[in-house]
Enzyme design. Structure first.
Site, PDB file in Angstrom:
ATOM      1  N   ASP A  37      29.817  49.178  15.793  1.00 48.88           N
ATOM      2  CA  ASP A  37      31.057  50.096  16.678  1.00 48.88           C
ATOM      3  C   ASP A  37      30.599  49.282  17.988  1.00 48.88           C
ATOM      4  OD1 ASP A  37      33.771  51.978  16.105  1.00 48.88           O
ATOM      5  OD2 ASP A  37      32.817  51.208  17.879  1.00 48.88           O
ATOM      6  N   ASP A  61      30.361  43.737  19.691  1.00 50.48           N
ATOM      7  CA  ASP A  61      31.663  43.957  19.929  1.00 50.48           C
ATOM      8  C   ASP A  61      31.880  42.826  18.460  1.00 50.48           C
ATOM      9  OD1 ASP A  61      33.677  42.700  20.576  1.00 50.48           O
ATOM     10  OD2 ASP A  61      32.734  42.176  22.508  1.00 50.48           O
ATOM     11  N   VAL A  62      32.599  42.919  18.202  1.00 47.04           N
ATOM     12  CA  VAL A  62      33.307  41.808  16.779  1.00 47.04           C
ATOM     13  C   VAL A  62      33.945  40.370  17.258  1.00 47.04           C
ATOM     14  CG1 VAL A  62      33.236  43.546  15.299  1.00 47.04           C
ATOM     15  CG2 VAL A  62      35.987  43.130  16.429  1.00 47.04           C
ATOM     16  N   SER A 141      52.400  46.964  10.640  1.00 42.81           N
ATOM     17  CA  SER A 141      52.605  45.830  10.952  1.00 42.81           C
ATOM     18  C   SER A 141      52.395  44.677  11.723  1.00 42.81           C
ATOM     19  CB  SER A 141      52.398  47.005  12.700  1.00 42.81           C
ATOM     20  OG  SER A 141      52.354  48.188  12.889  1.00 42.81           O
ATOM     21  N   TYR A 152      50.473  43.957  19.305  1.00 34.33           N
ATOM     22  CA  TYR A 152      49.809  44.084  18.240  1.00 34.33           C
ATOM     23  C   TYR A 152      50.154  43.902  16.988  1.00 34.33           C
ATOM     24  CZ  TYR A 152      47.673  47.906  15.145  1.00 34.33           C
ATOM     25  OH  TYR A 152      46.872  48.964  13.497  1.00 34.33           O
ATOM     26  N   VAL A 185      48.699  56.443  10.938  1.00 35.65           N
ATOM     27  CA  VAL A 185      47.293  57.408  10.524  1.00 35.65           C
ATOM     28  C   VAL A 185      46.666  58.520  11.509  1.00 35.65           C
ATOM     29  CG1 VAL A 185      44.990  57.086   9.197  1.00 35.65           C
ATOM     30  CG2 VAL A 185      46.529  55.194   9.119  1.00 35.65           C
ATOM     31  N   THR A 187      44.486  59.234  14.293  1.00 32.46           N
ATOM     32  CA  THR A 187      43.255  58.634  14.622  1.00 32.46           C
ATOM     33  C   THR A 187      43.517  59.112  16.266  1.00 32.46           C
ATOM     34  OG1 THR A 187      44.247  56.613  14.499  1.00 32.46           O
ATOM     35  CG2 THR A 187      42.429  57.093  12.611  1.00 32.46           C
TER      36      THR A 187
HETATM   37  P1  NAD Z   1      40.189  54.524  16.603  1.00 29.71           P
HETATM   38  O1  NAD Z   1      40.676  54.048  17.625  1.00 29.71           O
HETATM   39  O2  NAD Z   1      40.111  56.051  16.021  1.00 29.71           O
HETATM   40  O3  NAD Z   1      39.320  53.329  15.782  1.00 29.71           O
HETATM   41  C1  NAD Z   1      38.482  51.659  16.459  1.00 29.71           C
HETATM   42  C2  NAD Z   1      37.372  52.171  15.988  1.00 29.71           C
HETATM   43  O4  NAD Z   1      37.147  50.378  16.460  1.00 29.71           O
HETATM   44  C3  NAD Z   1      36.673  52.652  17.351  1.00 29.71           C
HETATM   45  O5  NAD Z   1      35.530  53.259  16.966  1.00 29.71           O
HETATM   46  C4  NAD Z   1      36.346  51.519  18.036  1.00 29.71           C
HETATM   47  O6  NAD Z   1      35.630  51.690  19.488  1.00 29.71           O
HETATM   48  C5  NAD Z   1      36.189  50.542  17.361  1.00 29.71           C
HETATM   49  N1  NAD Z   1      36.390  49.457  18.488  1.00 29.71           N
HETATM   50  C6  NAD Z   1      37.209  48.347  19.151  1.00 29.71           C
HETATM   51  N2  NAD Z   1      37.302  47.119  19.418  1.00 29.71           N
HETATM   52  C7  NAD Z   1      35.580  46.983  18.856  1.00 29.71           C
HETATM   53  C8  NAD Z   1      34.312  45.410  18.988  1.00 29.71           C
HETATM   54  N3  NAD Z   1      35.632  44.769  19.322  1.00 29.71           N
HETATM   55  N4  NAD Z   1      34.172  46.172  18.466  1.00 29.71           N
HETATM   56  C9  NAD Z   1      33.166  46.431  17.319  1.00 29.71           C
HETATM   57  N5  NAD Z   1      34.239  47.881  17.809  1.00 29.71           N
HETATM   58  C10 NAD Z   1      35.793  48.133  17.687  1.00 29.71           C
HETATM   59  O7  NAD Z   1      41.653  53.865  15.163  1.00 29.71           O
HETATM   60  P2  NAD Z   1      41.866  53.804  13.884  1.00 29.71           P
HETATM   61  O8  NAD Z   1      43.434  54.520  14.289  1.00 29.71           O
HETATM   62  O9  NAD Z   1      40.465  54.233  13.336  1.00 29.71           O
HETATM   63  O10 NAD Z   1      41.957  52.243  13.736  1.00 29.71           O
HETATM   64  C11 NAD Z   1      41.390  51.581  12.563  1.00 29.71           C
HETATM   65  C12 NAD Z   1      41.649  49.907  12.474  1.00 29.71           C
HETATM   66  O11 NAD Z   1      42.821  50.679  11.421  1.00 29.71           O
HETATM   67  C13 NAD Z   1      42.008  49.355  12.936  1.00 29.71           C
HETATM   68  O12 NAD Z   1      42.433  47.969  13.072  1.00 29.71           O
HETATM   69  C14 NAD Z   1      43.712  49.314  13.480  1.00 29.71           C
HETATM   70  O13 NAD Z   1      44.415  48.470  13.753  1.00 29.71           O
HETATM   71  C15 NAD Z   1      44.627  50.655  12.107  1.00 29.71           C
HETATM   72  N6  NAD Z   1      45.369  50.556  12.030  1.00 29.71           N
HETATM   73  C16 NAD Z   1      44.695  51.624  12.779  1.00 29.71           C
HETATM   74  C17 NAD Z   1      46.761  52.525  12.351  1.00 29.71           C
HETATM   75  C18 NAD Z   1      47.041  53.799  12.361  1.00 29.71           C
HETATM   76  O14 NAD Z   1      48.022  54.890  12.740  1.00 29.71           O
HETATM   77  N7  NAD Z   1      46.182  54.438  13.140  1.00 29.71           N
HETATM   78  C19 NAD Z   1      47.485  51.876  11.130  1.00 29.71           C
HETATM   79  C20 NAD Z   1      47.684  51.022  10.576  1.00 29.71           C
HETATM   80  C21 NAD Z   1      45.734  50.272  11.122  1.00 29.71           C
END
Ligand code: NAD
Length: 245
Positions: A37, A61-62, A141, A152, A185, A187
């Site tokens: 992360d 940073d990915v 999405s 997005y 979700v 989060t």
């Molecule tokens: P979150 O914000 O709780 O967690 C995302 C994590 O990714 C964080 O810890 C952040 O620090 C890390 N991150 C962001 N950019 C980064 C980078 N450049 N390099 C390394 N780490 C990085 O979000 P989440 O809801 O747990 O999302 C996780 C995945 O699920 C994402 O890809 C999101 O698009 C996808 N998603 C989420 C939902 C939802 O409703 N929460 C729905 C569909 C898809």
């Protein structure tokens, strides 16, 4: 489910939310897990939840290809191999194309598209050695449009089709590549969303509620396991029925 004992997994975006739940689930199934992360502080807190020599933390940073390559090398030197890559790190920036800035597009595509490309590219040589697997966290999405988040949606659409293309290219070598497509979700990403947007999502979810991160993690663990040995190139909705109608 076939357990993941002796497997080595790397999960991006693992400090929070869905990624943290995925790391926990893979760990509980017996895998060695690298939690990656860019948020160093939150990563340090996340790693405290694991009481084991079977985990490692990687600040990354990915969207930085050189650092991603080094991350894969670090994972392999720490645990000897790589079996499972979970491309989960992602960001969400609300707005229509009209409302959003060029900078918004650069940010979102750098993490949500470039990050998945770079991690996959540099992990694949290792996954070919282990006949490993990739699971991407895409989104509903990316399967259809959604309101108020055009960039997005575009980024997740790219992940959906990258999943299919990579599965076609590398299936013959024994590397399976799939994605999960969650709807809403609970989060940090969605905590701040307006009630209007939440209502629009919830109306479409037949189960009438948002998912817990652990419910997405369970699907990822299944796709990563040998129980999914003939599942390849699938973008699996884990969405309470949101895409059923
Ligand atoms: P979150 O914000 O709780 O967690 C995302 C994590 O990714 C964080 O810890 C952040 O620090 C890390 N991150 C962001 N950019 C980064 C980078 N450049 N390099 C390394 N780490 C990085 O979000 P989440 O809801 O747990 O999302 C996780 C995945 O699920 C994402 O890809 C999101 O698009 C996808 N998603 C989420 C939902 C939802 O409703 N929460 C729905 C569909 C898809």
């Amino acid at each position: 489910m076939n357990g993941l004992t002796h497997k080595v997994a790397l999960v991006t975006g693992a400090a929070n939310g869905i990624g943290f739940a995925i790391a926990q689930r893979l760990y509980d199934e017996g895998a060695n897990v690298v939690l990656a992360d860019w948020n160093e502080e939150q990563l340090a807190t996340a790693i405290e939840a694991f009481d084991s020599t079977r985990v490692a933390a990687q600040v990354i940073d990915v969207s930085d290809p050189k650092k991603v390559k080094a991350m894969i090398d670090n994972a392999v030197s720490r645990f000897g191999k790589l079996d499972i890559l979970v491309n989960n790190a992602g960001i969400h920036i609300p707005g229509s194309v009209l409302e959003s800035s060029v900078e918004d597009w650069k940010k979102i595509s750098a993490v949500n598209i470039d990050g998945v490309v770079y991690c996959s590219k540099f992990a694949l040589p290792e996954l070919l050695k282990t006949q490993g697997t990739i699971v991407n966290t895409a989104s509903v999405s990316g399967l259809g449009g959604d309101w108020g988040a055009a960039f997005y949606c575009a980024s997740k659409g790219a992940v959906v089709n990258l999943t299919r293309a990579m599965a076609l290219d590398h299936g013959a070598a024994g590397v399976r590549i799939n994605a999960v497509c969650p709807s809403l979700v609970k989060t940090n990403m969605t905590n701040g969303w307006s009630q209007e947007i939440r209502d629009k999502f919830n109306e479409r979810i037949a189960l009438g509620r948002a998912a817990e991160p652990s419910e997405i993690a369970a699907a990822v663990a299944f796709l990563a396991s040998d129980d999914a040995s003939f599942i390849n190139g699938v973008n699996l909705p884990v969405d309470g029925g949101a895409t059923a109608s």
